[in-house]
Design an enzyme around this catalytic site. Structure first.
Site, PDB file in Angstrom:
ATOM      1  CB  SER A  12      -0.955  -0.038   1.195  1.00 32.40           C
ATOM      2  OG  SER A  12      -1.973   0.930   1.058  1.00 32.40           O
ATOM      3  CG  HIS A  23      -5.553  -2.676   0.398  1.00 35.82           C
ATOM      4  ND1 HIS A  23      -4.800  -2.304  -0.695  1.00 35.82           N
ATOM      5  CD2 HIS A  23      -5.046  -1.977   1.448  1.00 35.82           C
ATOM      6  CE1 HIS A  23      -3.891  -1.428  -0.332  1.00 35.82           C
ATOM      7  NE2 HIS A  23      -4.009  -1.213   0.967  1.00 35.82           N
ATOM      8  CG  ASP A  44      -6.589  -3.314  -3.349  1.00 36.25           C
ATOM      9  OD1 ASP A  44      -7.381  -2.564  -2.761  1.00 36.25           O
ATOM     10  OD2 ASP A  44      -5.357  -3.265  -3.188  1.00 36.25           O
TER      11      ASP A  44
END
Length: 753
Positions: A603, A723, A691
């Site tokens: 991320s 995610h 995601d």
């Protein structure tokens, strides 16, 4: 070339993961009603293990009883019914409700999940109630946004469900326009809208769209939807709880916006505390209606209400206030306010996603919660009268802990350390003694220590000063393998011998966290321990923007991503290498090899990894990026949180804002992809196709850019993961891929088995 003895083969790496996956991970713990005429404390503990043979998570449940002597008696663990959505006891009596979610077979609107409530008392099963058969609402919400709570009189259950919608019908179905079909009661249809997009709560919560509050009368089995009159128009109700005397419901209401923004990992969404009064039929805001709130919790005496509150914009996780309300007068006060500057040892403020569902002491004076304090998860007790917070002692061997339940002054926590897998412990808080006095803890699940892993928290003063806040403090956590003179793992109580520092210079992995507004804390992380057991030191970096260091530290990253956070990461690596080299006997740090560095992150951590290999070409021998943010300009239109891009880039966000040339240029300048032409680091990219937070196209953009420039790269595509990429098949397999990638490009070992 010959393989160094510290480098493991694919088979050995898989075994490392299998060994660590065997340690259970606590999911919940609930203090049960006491037996009559007994001082014994009963707790139901649920924990999860990875079943690698079937590639599934299994949840085990056991009951642990702490006797007045302090001795522990526990039951054998049993597999929890995987269809269990809620399992709740009433606060004072002996009723229990288990709400099951039975997955539908097939697909389509006619194959909806079924929701069944089983009702028990202490000794027997009472009844089963089919909520789906009542046809009053859609799917029941889970703990992410919902609740399931007994009323004070034990006669009703309060929960959140999806609003019932008309059945979608095709223009071409045989009975769509027939008069007979139109006249059937309860057969409302929505013609031609089966492909309409419906707003939802975003990443991992896309099945939640239009919540409604519901009650179930357990005796009559009548389901009531509390908003049939439309009094909550424009408000999306979540997190409900019963008001005193069951006179109404208090809940968190999100504002209905032109389009919904993702909620998970974001505590700054505009929301307010509402009170729906059953007697008047009115719904009113308690406190401000222009803030972001969560976790309304009534005291056991039903006279006080507390909740968490922060600003409705800016960083996606923030320093929070603890708000107190006198329920009779509706007088509202700040109990704990924001803390801007914390220094090296001061109280940094509250950093918590939520309050425990039960957080009050029996004397209705103290609230207990978990909060990040620099690089540790701490237990914080707050006196609502004096407005003073105190840190509670932790269970032995633990460096961090999180509250699971607090009832009748018994506290149940999940505790761990970087080399101690998580365990559940219980302790009694005596209100007559100082809160910081040592709590006598009883372990309810096994406590192990990994003797072949060491760790240390390091403090840094940022060299790249902020124009307003100056040279702020940040921290990192170094985890590394050590030679153990005894077996790798030991249970609590086993004799421990000092572990010697490993002799080989260790390769170092720089591992910044995602967010960016979160923190690595001194807790157990399976991947980090696995990398250590595979011969790598791991530096987990809490760069500026991390939680737990004061509000100004969180705010300082706004507008500075790709610069201040990158600078902090490089500084942490360089200072760690320098300290390792200057340590005469390596008693504090291991010997580290500055020529064998790697970057790892997911991320925003993947965003930083992309910047590190682009801004410092040649410094890192390999990189692994999971669901990375690569191009801020294309992230805006694909993410469920486009506001994140604007806010973190130092720009204001509004729902009607459109990208212009100036904004696109700024976003491009802050993007890792703008440095792709300089990258020469072999890079492994992993993305989840489901995601919604960081679209998988982000990782694919970097993969294509590197492939076109003949940089060794590999793209892992996980079709069923979102995610976190947390499914068992992906977690286990990708771990092996990561280690083999580092072995090949950092250690120079080409064999994979």
């Amino acid at each position: 070339m010959m393989k160094p003895s510290s480098v493991k083969s694919a088979k050995e790496v898989a075994q490392v993961y299998s060994d660590l996956a065997a340690y259970p991970v606590p999911q919940s713990a609930q203090l049960l009603p006491q037996y009559p005429f007994s001082d014994a404390i009963r707790t139901r503990c649920a924990y999860q293990v990875q079943d690698l043979a079937s590639q599934k998570n299994r949840t085990l449940v056991k009951t642990a009883v702490v006797l007045p002597t302090g001795d522990l008696v526990d039951s054998d663990p049993v597999l929890r019914d995987p269809t269990t959505l809620w399992d709740v006891y009433c606060s004072v009596g002996d009723h229990r409700a288990v709400l099951l979610k039975l997955k539908a077979e097939g697909s389509g609107s006619d194959n909806a999940d079924k929701f069944i409530v089983h009702v028990y008392n202490e000794s027997r099963f009472i009844k089963s109630i089919d909520l789906s058969e009542k046809a009053k609402h859609g799917a029941v919400y889970g703990p992410e946004l919902g609740a399931c709570q007994w009323s004070y009189n034990e006669g009703h259950l309060l929960y959140v469900a999806e609003k019932k919608q008309p059945k979608n019908a095709s223009y071409f179905a045989a009975d769509t326009f027939s008069e007979e079909s139109a006249g059937k009661p309860g057969e409302a249809k929505s013609v031609g809208k089966q492909y309409d997009s419906v707003e939802h709560f975003g990443e991992q919560l896309s099945e939640y769209k239009r919540p409604v509050l519901c009650t179930l009368d357990v005796d009559s089995e009548v389901v009531t939807v509390l908003d049939d009159g439309g009094i909550l128009d424009g408000v999306l109700p979540t997190e409900p709880c019963w008001a005193p005397d069951d006179a109404g419901v208090v809940f968190v209401g999100y504002k209905e916006l032109p389009y919904q923004l993702g909620v998970i990992y974001c505590n700054q969404r505009p929301s307010a505390i509402y009170y729906l009064d059953f007697r008047s039929g009115e719904c009113a805001v308690i406190g401000h209606d222009t803030r972001a709130v969560s976790s309304p919790r009534f005291s056991p005496c039903q006279t006080q209400l507390v909740w968490l509150q922060n600003e409705p914009s800016g960083p996606h996780k923030q320093c929070r206030r603890l708000i107190w309300c006198d329920w009779a007068t509706k007088d509202i006060r700040f109990i704990i306010d924001f803390v801007n500057q914390a220094g090296s040892a001061g109280f940094p403020g509250i950093y918590a996603d939520s309050l425990p569902s039960r957080c009050w002491s029996s004397n209705c004076r103290t609230v207990v919660l978990s909060s990040i304090n620099r690089s540790k998860d701490c237990l914080l007790a707050i006196d609502v009268k004096t407005k003073i917070g105190e840190l509670l002692s932790l269970p032995p061997d633990a460096s961090s802990a999180k509250v699971l339940d607090f009832h009748r002054d018994w506290l149940v926590v999940e505790a761990s350390a970087p080399n101690v897998p998580p365990f559940i412990a219980a302790g009694f808080i005596d209100a007559s003694k100082p809160l910081t006095s040592n709590i006598k803890w009883t372990c309810l699940t096994d406590c192990f220590k990994l003797n072949d892993i060491a760790w240390r928290v390091k403090q840094h003063t940022a060299k790249l000063a902020h124009p307003e806040f100056g040279n702020q403090l940040f921290e990192s956590i170094l985890v590394w393998p050590v030679d153990s003179s005894k077996k790798k793992d030991s249970k609590k109580g086993d004799e421990e011998k000092p572990a010697a520092i490993t002799e080989l210079p260790l390769p170092l992995i720089a591992f910044p966290h995602g967010g960016p507004n979160t923190s690595f804390t001194a807790t157990y992380m399976r991947y980090v321990c696995g990398l250590a057991r595979c011969g790598y030191a791991v530096l987990m970096i809490n760069y500026r923007g991390s939680l737990g260091f004061g509000k100004s530290t969180v705010d300082s990253l706004l507008g500075g991503i790709g610069e201040r956070d990158v600078s902090d990461c490089i500084q942490a690596v360089e200072e760690t290498l320098a300290e390792s080299a200057s340590s005469a006997d390596n008693s504090a740090l291991p010997r580290l090899d500055g020529e064998k560095l790697a970057a790892f992150g997911g991320s925003h951590g993947g965003f930083l990894g992309g910047h590190l290999i682009g801004q410092r070409p040649g410094m890192f021998k390999a990189a692994v990026l999971r669901n990375p943010v690569i191009n801020l300009a294309t992230m805006v239109g694909g993410s469920d949180i486009p506001d994140w891009v604007y806010e973190q880039s130092g720009l204001p966000f509004s729902h009607d804002r459109l990208l212009d040339a100036e904004t696109l240029a700024l976003l491009w300048s802050k993007s890792p992809l703008s440095h792709a032409s300089k990258v020469n680091t072999p890079t492994l990219v992993a993305v989840g196709l489901k995601d919604l937070r960081v679209p998988p196209q982000q990782g694919r953009e970097l993969y294509r850019a590197l492939r076109a420039r003949n940089v060794p790269t590999r793209l892992l595509v996980c079709p069923d993961d979102c995610h976190p990429m947390s499914s068992v098949p992906v977690q286990s397999s990708v771990f092996v891929d990561i280690v083999l990638w580092f072995n090949r490009h950092v250690m120079g070992v080409t064999e994979e088995a």
